[in-house]
Design a protein around this motif. Sequence first.
Motif, PDB file in Angstrom:
ATOM      1  N   GLN A   1       1.007   5.729  -9.094  1.00 31.71           N
ATOM      2  CA  GLN A   1       1.234   4.303  -9.333  1.00 31.71           C
ATOM      3  C   GLN A   1       0.415   3.442  -8.369  1.00 31.71           C
ATOM      4  OE1 GLN A   1       5.141   3.429 -11.108  1.00 31.71           O
ATOM      5  NE2 GLN A   1       5.510   2.301  -9.226  1.00 31.71           N
ATOM      6  N   ALA A   2       0.129   3.972  -7.191  1.00 29.64           N
ATOM      7  CA  ALA A   2      -0.647   3.228  -6.196  1.00 29.64           C
ATOM      8  C   ALA A   2      -1.992   2.775  -6.754  1.00 29.64           C
ATOM      9  CB  ALA A   2      -0.861   4.088  -4.949  1.00 29.64           C
ATOM     10  N   PHE A   3      -2.610   3.596  -7.600  1.00 36.74           N
ATOM     11  CA  PHE A   3      -3.899   3.215  -8.177  1.00 36.74           C
ATOM     12  C   PHE A   3      -3.759   1.977  -9.065  1.00 36.74           C
ATOM     13  CE2 PHE A   3      -4.415   7.601  -6.956  1.00 36.74           C
ATOM     14  CZ  PHE A   3      -5.738   7.693  -6.540  1.00 36.74           C
ATOM     15  N   CYS A   4      -2.662   1.892  -9.781  1.00 36.18           N
ATOM     16  CA  CYS A   4      -2.415   0.721 -10.630  1.00 36.18           C
ATOM     17  C   CYS A   4      -2.214  -0.531  -9.781  1.00 36.18           C
ATOM     18  CB  CYS A   4      -1.178   0.955 -11.496  1.00 36.18           C
ATOM     19  SG  CYS A   4      -1.234   2.455 -12.503  1.00 36.18           S
ATOM     20  N   PHE A   5      -1.435  -0.402  -8.719  1.00 39.80           N
ATOM     21  CA  PHE A   5      -1.191  -1.541  -7.842  1.00 39.80           C
ATOM     22  C   PHE A   5      -2.491  -2.018  -7.191  1.00 39.80           C
ATOM     23  CE2 PHE A   5       3.401   0.094  -6.947  1.00 39.80           C
ATOM     24  CZ  PHE A   5       3.814  -0.378  -8.191  1.00 39.80           C
ATOM     25  N   LEU A   6      -3.350  -1.070  -6.811  1.00 37.00           N
ATOM     26  CA  LEU A   6      -4.610  -1.436  -6.171  1.00 37.00           C
ATOM     27  C   LEU A   6      -5.520  -2.214  -7.114  1.00 37.00           C
ATOM     28  CD1 LEU A   6      -5.442   1.776  -4.095  1.00 37.00           C
ATOM     29  CD2 LEU A   6      -4.883  -0.488  -3.190  1.00 37.00           C
ATOM     30  N   ILE A   7      -5.499  -1.865  -8.393  1.00 43.27           N
ATOM     31  CA  ILE A   7      -6.317  -2.600  -9.365  1.00 43.27           C
ATOM     32  C   ILE A   7      -5.902  -4.064  -9.411  1.00 43.27           C
ATOM     33  CG2 ILE A   7      -6.845  -2.874 -11.818  1.00 43.27           C
ATOM     34  CD1 ILE A   7      -8.327  -0.529 -10.701  1.00 43.27           C
ATOM     35  N   TYR A   8      -4.596  -4.320  -9.496  1.00 46.48           N
ATOM     36  CA  TYR A   8      -4.119  -5.716  -9.498  1.00 46.48           C
ATOM     37  C   TYR A   8      -4.523  -6.429  -8.211  1.00 46.48           C
ATOM     38  CZ  TYR A   8      -1.203  -5.225 -13.689  1.00 46.48           C
ATOM     39  OH  TYR A   8      -0.756  -5.059 -14.974  1.00 46.48           O
ATOM     40  N   ALA A   9      -4.392  -5.753  -7.079  1.00 47.28           N
ATOM     41  CA  ALA A   9      -4.709  -6.374  -5.786  1.00 47.28           C
ATOM     42  C   ALA A   9      -6.198  -6.690  -5.676  1.00 47.28           C
ATOM     43  CB  ALA A   9      -4.275  -5.461  -4.648  1.00 47.28           C
TER      44      ALA A   9
ATOM     45  N   LEU B   1       4.406   9.260 -10.514  1.00 41.89           N
ATOM     46  CA  LEU B   1       4.751   9.348  -9.104  1.00 41.89           C
ATOM     47  C   LEU B   1       4.202   8.105  -8.402  1.00 41.89           C
ATOM     48  CD1 LEU B   1       3.566  13.035  -8.496  1.00 41.89           C
ATOM     49  CD2 LEU B   1       5.948  12.268  -8.703  1.00 41.89           C
ATOM     50  N   ASP B   2       4.772   7.768  -7.256  1.00 42.79           N
ATOM     51  CA  ASP B   2       4.251   6.626  -6.508  1.00 42.79           C
ATOM     52  C   ASP B   2       2.786   6.819  -6.134  1.00 42.79           C
ATOM     53  OD1 ASP B   2       6.498   5.077  -6.625  1.00 42.79           O
ATOM     54  OD2 ASP B   2       7.161   5.447  -4.570  1.00 42.79           O
ATOM     55  N   ILE B   3       2.389   8.057  -5.857  1.00 48.00           N
ATOM     56  CA  ILE B   3       1.006   8.319  -5.471  1.00 48.00           C
ATOM     57  C   ILE B   3       0.058   8.011  -6.620  1.00 48.00           C
ATOM     58  CG2 ILE B   3       0.853  10.765  -6.126  1.00 48.00           C
ATOM     59  CD1 ILE B   3      -0.350   9.204  -2.822  1.00 48.00           C
TER      60      ILE B   3
ATOM     61  N   ILE C   1      -1.829   8.540   1.199  1.00 51.33           N
ATOM     62  CA  ILE C   1      -1.606   9.868   0.626  1.00 51.33           C
ATOM     63  C   ILE C   1      -1.043  10.903   1.591  1.00 51.33           C
ATOM     64  CG2 ILE C   1      -3.448   9.422  -1.042  1.00 51.33           C
ATOM     65  CD1 ILE C   1      -5.226  11.382   0.445  1.00 51.33           C
ATOM     66  N   ALA C   2      -1.121  10.663   2.902  1.00 53.56           N
ATOM     67  CA  ALA C   2      -0.638  11.672   3.853  1.00 53.56           C
ATOM     68  C   ALA C   2       0.839  12.013   3.675  1.00 53.56           C
ATOM     69  CB  ALA C   2      -0.930  11.241   5.292  1.00 53.56           C
ATOM     70  N   PRO C   3       1.741  11.027   3.525  1.00 53.73           N
ATOM     71  CA  PRO C   3       3.164  11.387   3.377  1.00 53.73           C
ATOM     72  C   PRO C   3       3.412  12.292   2.172  1.00 53.73           C
ATOM     73  CG  PRO C   3       2.941   9.047   3.871  1.00 53.73           C
ATOM     74  CD  PRO C   3       1.562   9.554   3.568  1.00 53.73           C
ATOM     75  N   TRP C   4       2.797  11.958   1.043  1.00 57.28           N
ATOM     76  CA  TRP C   4       3.016  12.771  -0.156  1.00 57.28           C
ATOM     77  C   TRP C   4       2.370  14.141  -0.024  1.00 57.28           C
ATOM     78  CZ3 TRP C   4      -0.027  15.060  -3.947  1.00 57.28           C
ATOM     79  CH2 TRP C   4       0.677  15.555  -5.061  1.00 57.28           C
TER      80      TRP C   4
ATOM     81  N   LEU D   1       3.363   3.580  -0.327  1.00 54.58           N
ATOM     82  CA  LEU D   1       3.011   2.279  -0.902  1.00 54.58           C
ATOM     83  C   LEU D   1       2.876   1.201   0.170  1.00 54.58           C
ATOM     84  CD1 LEU D   1       5.127   2.202  -4.192  1.00 54.58           C
ATOM     85  CD2 LEU D   1       2.677   2.671  -3.923  1.00 54.58           C
ATOM     86  N   GLN D   2       3.371   1.464   1.388  1.00 55.20           N
ATOM     87  CA  GLN D   2       3.096   0.527   2.471  1.00 55.20           C
ATOM     88  C   GLN D   2       1.602   0.592   2.817  1.00 55.20           C
ATOM     89  OE1 GLN D   2       4.498  -0.692   7.032  1.00 55.20           O
ATOM     90  NE2 GLN D   2       5.511   0.977   5.974  1.00 55.20           N
ATOM     91  N   GLY D   3       1.010   1.781   2.708  1.00 56.92           N
ATOM     92  CA  GLY D   3      -0.431   1.901   2.883  1.00 56.92           C
ATOM     93  C   GLY D   3      -1.175   1.139   1.802  1.00 56.92           C
ATOM     94  N   THR D   4      -0.652   1.191   0.584  1.00 62.62           N
ATOM     95  CA  THR D   4      -1.239   0.426  -0.521  1.00 62.62           C
ATOM     96  C   THR D   4      -1.143  -1.062  -0.241  1.00 62.62           C
ATOM     97  OG1 THR D   4      -0.497   2.196  -2.001  1.00 62.62           O
ATOM     98  CG2 THR D   4      -1.210   0.137  -3.026  1.00 62.62           C
TER      99      THR D   4
END
Length: 381
Positions: free
Chosen positions: A335-343, A331-333, A68-71, A232-235
């Motif tokens: 969308q990151a929550f969605c990607f984390l759920i799959y991971a 926003l990607d910030i 979240i820092a970049p955003w 998303l690299q942090g994700t």
Amino acid sequence: MSRTHTSGSSTWTEKEIRQQPTSWMTSLKNIENLRSRITAFLAPLLQDSNLKIILTGAGTSAFIGDMIAPWLARHTGKNVVAVPTTDLVTNPVDYLYAEQPTLLVSFARSGNSPESVAAVDLANQIVRHCHHLVITCNEAGSLYNNATHSDNALALLMPAETHDRGFAMTSSITTMMASCLAVFAADVINSASFQDVATRCERIIASQEDFSTAVFGDLPFKRIVYLGSGGLQGTAREAALKVLELTAGKLAAFYDSPTGFRHGPKSLVNDETLVVVMVSSHAYTRQYDLDLLAELHRDRQAMRVVAIAAATSPEIASGPHILLPAAREFLDIEQAFCFLIYAQIFALTESMKAGITPDTPSASGTVNRVVQGVVIHPWKG
């Protein structure tokens, strides 16, 4: 995709993955109820153009800052950086400056990790004008209790259920992440707007039914690479750690950015490798993600290359992919929550497939839920 094992429904880890959308909304409403108190604490600090905001934590908690820092820096116009407590403790003078006003934002599930407490103490010792925002899941933790008794700190407690009882952080990381965004960017991240994120993630969780489905394919992967651009690299980093933790290292995990991956790390791809590309929603950045995706398809070196994206494209459609449930543009910030759920679900299913107990994956006890064995040396600067 085929079923590979029995469900992990009896585990805390699965329960904590499933509870996330509800926990997010509870926490964001709590933040809004505390808004006047938060504003009274932060407003005077944020008026100082020289203020440095450090997002910190250890392990998974540190990756919140990476995501979240970049955003936040771009959105708020403030000097927001991510520095792990593990770096602050060993090299404090690289990040803490006596004459620069600093707000240390500490993320912690338990608040009892040695580095979490030591980072706060060091900041107070080194920085003349230092304040602390503690975002934690444990009311009984040292970090929370110290903050509530300090005149230069504000502590925000997450819903009790987010003090995850499983080994790996799941609902704790995402709830702290959403709450921090709501604190500093309430115009974008709030209980009304974030309901869309919670609903989308509820649909993702429902689509995985009893979590016995192989999320990225039922294949004998020996290594996995997650790729994401910007925050998303942090994700991707957190996704890699999650599978490494829950499989006790049996599935080797790596992360990078799609552009950085070409500069050497791509050498690790072989016919036992799964590559997952988290595709950005930003039109410009997305081009680079899709270029690398097409290249990986042409290479034919990986066992499988999977794209996760909000919308399709020729590059995505030409290979295995997962499209997020339909929703407004994210926003990607978000969308990151969605990607984390799959991971998280993938890591859990791989853990069960390997015959590992996901709540306590380290059979040897060499890796612990709250880190042990750290000696904090006194600062003599």
